[in-house]
Design a protein around this motif. Structure first.
Motif, PDB file in Angstrom:
ATOM      1  N   LEU A 312     -20.051  -5.268   9.996  1.00  0.00           N
ATOM      2  CA  LEU A 312     -20.444  -4.639  11.250  1.00  0.00           C
ATOM      3  C   LEU A 312     -20.053  -3.166  11.252  1.00  0.00           C
ATOM      4  O   LEU A 312     -19.161  -2.741  10.526  1.00  0.00           O
ATOM      5  CB  LEU A 312     -19.755  -5.336  12.429  1.00  0.00           C
ATOM      6  CG  LEU A 312     -19.997  -6.839  12.598  1.00  0.00           C
ATOM      7  CD1 LEU A 312     -19.223  -7.346  13.810  1.00  0.00           C
ATOM      8  CD2 LEU A 312     -21.467  -7.141  12.743  1.00  0.00           C
ATOM      9  N   ASP A 316     -19.356  -1.925  16.628  1.00  0.00           N
ATOM     10  CA  ASP A 316     -19.580  -3.354  16.863  1.00  0.00           C
ATOM     11  C   ASP A 316     -18.320  -4.176  16.618  1.00  0.00           C
ATOM     12  O   ASP A 316     -18.069  -5.168  17.309  1.00  0.00           O
ATOM     13  CB  ASP A 316     -20.727  -3.861  15.991  1.00  0.00           C
ATOM     14  CG  ASP A 316     -22.098  -3.381  16.479  1.00  0.00           C
ATOM     15  OD1 ASP A 316     -22.169  -2.912  17.631  1.00  0.00           O
ATOM     16  OD2 ASP A 316     -23.070  -3.470  15.716  1.00  0.00           O
ATOM     17  N   THR A 319     -16.244  -3.830  19.681  1.00  0.00           N
ATOM     18  CA  THR A 319     -16.832  -4.607  20.780  1.00  0.00           C
ATOM     19  C   THR A 319     -16.529  -6.092  20.616  1.00  0.00           C
ATOM     20  O   THR A 319     -16.133  -6.773  21.572  1.00  0.00           O
ATOM     21  CB  THR A 319     -18.357  -4.394  20.820  1.00  0.00           C
ATOM     22  OG1 THR A 319     -18.638  -3.012  21.032  1.00  0.00           O
ATOM     23  CG2 THR A 319     -18.997  -5.211  21.934  1.00  0.00           C
ATOM     24  N   VAL A 459     -24.654 -12.073  22.023  1.00  0.00           N
ATOM     25  CA  VAL A 459     -24.984 -11.526  20.704  1.00  0.00           C
ATOM     26  C   VAL A 459     -26.249 -12.173  20.182  1.00  0.00           C
ATOM     27  O   VAL A 459     -26.384 -13.405  20.220  1.00  0.00           O
ATOM     28  CB  VAL A 459     -23.835 -11.774  19.695  1.00  0.00           C
ATOM     29  CG1 VAL A 459     -24.168 -11.147  18.349  1.00  0.00           C
ATOM     30  CG2 VAL A 459     -22.514 -11.252  20.231  1.00  0.00           C
ATOM     31  N   GLU A 522     -26.984  -7.762  17.454  1.00  0.00           N
ATOM     32  CA  GLU A 522     -27.190  -6.994  18.678  1.00  0.00           C
ATOM     33  C   GLU A 522     -26.150  -7.488  19.676  1.00  0.00           C
ATOM     34  O   GLU A 522     -26.230  -8.607  20.173  1.00  0.00           O
ATOM     35  CB  GLU A 522     -28.608  -7.224  19.201  1.00  0.00           C
ATOM     36  CG  GLU A 522     -28.932  -6.534  20.506  1.00  0.00           C
ATOM     37  CD  GLU A 522     -30.367  -6.795  20.935  1.00  0.00           C
ATOM     38  OE1 GLU A 522     -31.265  -6.117  20.395  1.00  0.00           O
ATOM     39  OE2 GLU A 522     -30.595  -7.688  21.776  1.00  0.00           O
ATOM     40  N   LEU A 523     -25.129  -6.664  19.936  1.00  0.00           N
ATOM     41  CA  LEU A 523     -24.025  -7.061  20.800  1.00  0.00           C
ATOM     42  C   LEU A 523     -24.149  -6.397  22.166  1.00  0.00           C
ATOM     43  O   LEU A 523     -24.272  -5.166  22.260  1.00  0.00           O
ATOM     44  CB  LEU A 523     -22.682  -6.679  20.173  1.00  0.00           C
ATOM     45  CG  LEU A 523     -22.272  -7.420  18.890  1.00  0.00           C
ATOM     46  CD1 LEU A 523     -22.792  -6.683  17.668  1.00  0.00           C
ATOM     47  CD2 LEU A 523     -20.757  -7.554  18.813  1.00  0.00           C
ATOM     48  N   ASN A 558     -29.932  -1.717  14.452  1.00  0.00           N
ATOM     49  CA  ASN A 558     -28.906  -2.126  13.502  1.00  0.00           C
ATOM     50  C   ASN A 558     -29.509  -2.399  12.133  1.00  0.00           C
ATOM     51  O   ASN A 558     -28.933  -2.057  11.095  1.00  0.00           O
ATOM     52  CB  ASN A 558     -28.182  -3.381  14.011  1.00  0.00           C
ATOM     53  CG  ASN A 558     -26.881  -3.052  14.721  1.00  0.00           C
ATOM     54  OD1 ASN A 558     -26.125  -2.212  14.258  1.00  0.00           O
ATOM     55  ND2 ASN A 558     -26.634  -3.705  15.845  1.00  0.00           N
TER      56      ASN A 558
END
Length: 581
Positions: A312, A316, A319, A459, A522-523, A558
């Motif tokens: 990551l 990210d 997060t 996510v 995708e967070l 991303n």
């Protein structure tokens, strides 16, 4: 016997590796004396000692020898290894001297060596070449590259040879077995040839890094396919004669009913090879030409479940770690089957796994066993469902709960209540992206205000194939790809790619250009503004627009960031990620 040393002086031909490196200014005399002393004690090769002590690199050794002795350099990305050449040098000899047969023609056998100044190795290779009336041509290469290419190529040829021999043995032993003769099927399953063939099929799949084996019956034959890095490849096409015995053997191993051929069945067994244990989940379904089997290979020691291995971005990682270290709440992952959601959840659990927490999981099935985590397998026949197990677990004083998948309203409501009453809940759900993941709970019947309060992080995840690092080259995607790329990337999170790179295919990746996979995530952290929208039952597109204004990095962005870093290709991102609106 000819040799390719003619361009060097006799003095240079007889110089040792240490002398060559000293002459190049890469090594000192004192270092050489120290290495020679260590060599007498350990019998290790000088080059390995030099590199292990950090005095020189493998590239230094290879370059020095190449410059001084004039040997051509073996490059696994450019020098294709011919299967025929492997027949001239036994694997034991190749391993002992760290050499690799590269090619052979009518007069010359070409062999790559990590240390071409090894006189004993050269004598052995010349003797083997002379037996087949060939001259010896020497190349030199990096120690690790030769070892990797050797193990890969010998493994392929040995595996193919073993399978071919076993198939012939099976045909000799059992002949053309009637397809639906239960007695014949049971007999064939116990034959030595069938037993060895099934073992070799699984072993070869593991060597190919396959995650699944598909055994498919067709009208005139059998096709065995391996899924490698998410893509299916035809691996074997044995004759129909081995079908019944192979299917029956797998049924016996996995505890299925060998006589039942018209119903779906599931089972599992453990495959052990060279002290390596692999859990194998087996699924069987009837088709018009016979039963199809799919074997999922789960290597117990293959994965190191850590956040660092998720690849990551720094943002990210922060997060994700901030979310999992909250005292309570829900972390919800979405993505298609096989997108690595369970691996990501395990990484989060492993981060929290210590003697101060009671961590419990409910899974269907339990894929990997993790020490100090209490894992339970769903068993519908015994009424151990996600909802029932979760309800019971709340009376087990848990700190962290993982629910393998939220499939119904009952499970969703219990999971949400658990997150609201002081527990950290990890789970997965089917949705396309992070904003849709947040609204999916509501669509399953959960009260919007409860879902908004419970969620901490949502996510969305996909897996893309990694470009092979050994044969990475620059390229320009074709016009159709570029047009699709431009159409897909019109929204937010635009990413500038200065250079497109891909693997062109080499020995290491078996000509595929890809080796391994990496996650694209995708967070979306739940901010007060996002909670308000979810509680109000607003559509996912409105939630998405708000998240973008607060810094959401989309799946698409991303993925394109990994393209810009040369880790994957734009074609892979287009294959698994939906573009921006």
């Amino acid at each position: 016997m000819k040799s390719n040393l003619k361009g060097s002086s006799m003095a240079k031909q007889t110089m040792g590796l240490g002398d060559l490196l000293i002459e190049q200014g890469l090594l000192t005399l004192d270092q050489l004396k120290e290495a020679l002393k260590e060599q007498k004690e350990t019998r290790a090769r000088l080059g390995e000692i030099f590199v292990s002590k950090g005095w020189v690199s493998d590239e230094d050794v290879t370059r020095a020898l190449g410059d001084q002795l004039g040997f051509p350099i073996f490059d696994p990305t450019k020098n294709a290894v011919e299967a025929e050449a492997l027949e001239y040098i036994p694997l034991e000899v190749a391993r002992r001297f760290n050499v690799l047969p590269v090619s052979v023609n009518e007069t010359t056998l070409t062999v790559a060596m990590a240390d071409p100044t090894d006189v004993e190795a050269q004598d052995q290779l010349r003797t083997l070449a002379l037996r087949s009336a060939h001259d010896l041509e020497i190349m030199m290469g990096d120690h690790e590259e030769i070892a990797r290419a050797r193990d890969t190529n010998y493994g392929w040829i040995e595996g193919d040879r073993n399978v071919s021999q076993l198939i012939e043995q099976v045909i000799d032993e059992v002949g053309e077995l009637p397809e639906f003769d239960e007695n014949a099927g049971e007999m064939g399953a116990e034959d030595a040839g069938i037993v060895s063939l099934v073992d070799q099929i699984v072993s070869q799949a593991l060597q190919e890094r396959a995650t699944d084996i598909h055994i498919e019956a067709h009208a005139k034959g059998l096709v065995i396919r391996y899924r490698v890095d998410g893509i299916l490849y035809d691996a074997l096409t044995p004759p129909r004669a081995v079908y019944t015995g192979t299917i029956s053997r797998l049924k016996i191993m996995s505890g299925m009913d060998i006589a039942e051929r018209r119903a779906c069945q599931d089972g599992r067994f453990t495959h052990t090879k060279n002290s390596r244990d692999v859990d194998v989940r087996v699924s069987s379904v009837p088709t018009v030409h016979g039963e199809k089997m799919v074997l999922r290979l789960l290597e117990k020691d293959r994965f190191d479940f850590s956040i660092a291995n998720l690849d990551l971005s720094k943002k990210d990682v922060e997060t994700f770690e901030r979310a999992i270290n909250q005292p309570y709440g829900m972390i919800l992952l979405s993505g298609p089957t096989g997108s690595g959601k369970t691996t990501t959840l395990y990484a989060g659990l492993s981060e929290l796994n210590d003697d101060t927490r009671n961590i419990i999981t409910i899974e269907d099935p339990v894929e990997y066993q993790i020490p100090r985590i209490n894992q339970v397998q769903v068993n519908v026949r015994k009424n151990v469902t996600f909802a029932n197990a979760l309800r019971a677990y709340l009376r087990q004083d848990p700190d962290v709960i993982m629910v393998g998948e939220i499939r119904d309203q009952e499970t969703a409501e219990i999971a949400v209540r658990a997150a609201l009453t002081g527990h950290m809940v990890f789970s997965t759900i089917h949705a396309n992206d992070a904003p849709t993941t947040a609204t999916r709970l509501v669509s399953m019947g959960t009260e919007p205000f409860m879902a908004a309060s419970a969620l901490t992080l949502v996510v969305a995840q996909r897996l893309v194939r990694k470009s092979c690092p050994h044969c990475l080259v620059s390229y320009q995607p074709n016009e159709l790809t570029m047009h699709t790329l431009q159409a897909a990337g019109l929204g937010e999170n635009k990413v500038q790619v200065d250079e497109y790179r891909k693997g062109e295919g080499c020995v290491a990746c078996k000509g595929r250009g890809y080796q391994g996979r990496l996650a694209v995530l995708e967070l979306m952290s739940l901010t007060p503004e996002l909670r308000t929208l979810i509680a109000a039952g607003r559509p996912s597109m409105e939630i998405r627009k708000q998240a973008l204004t607060q810094g959401l990095t989309t799946l698409w962005a991303n993925g394109m960031n990994k393209v810009a870093q040369g880790k994957t290709t734009v074609e892979e991102v287009l294959r698994v990620c939906v573009g921006e609106d």
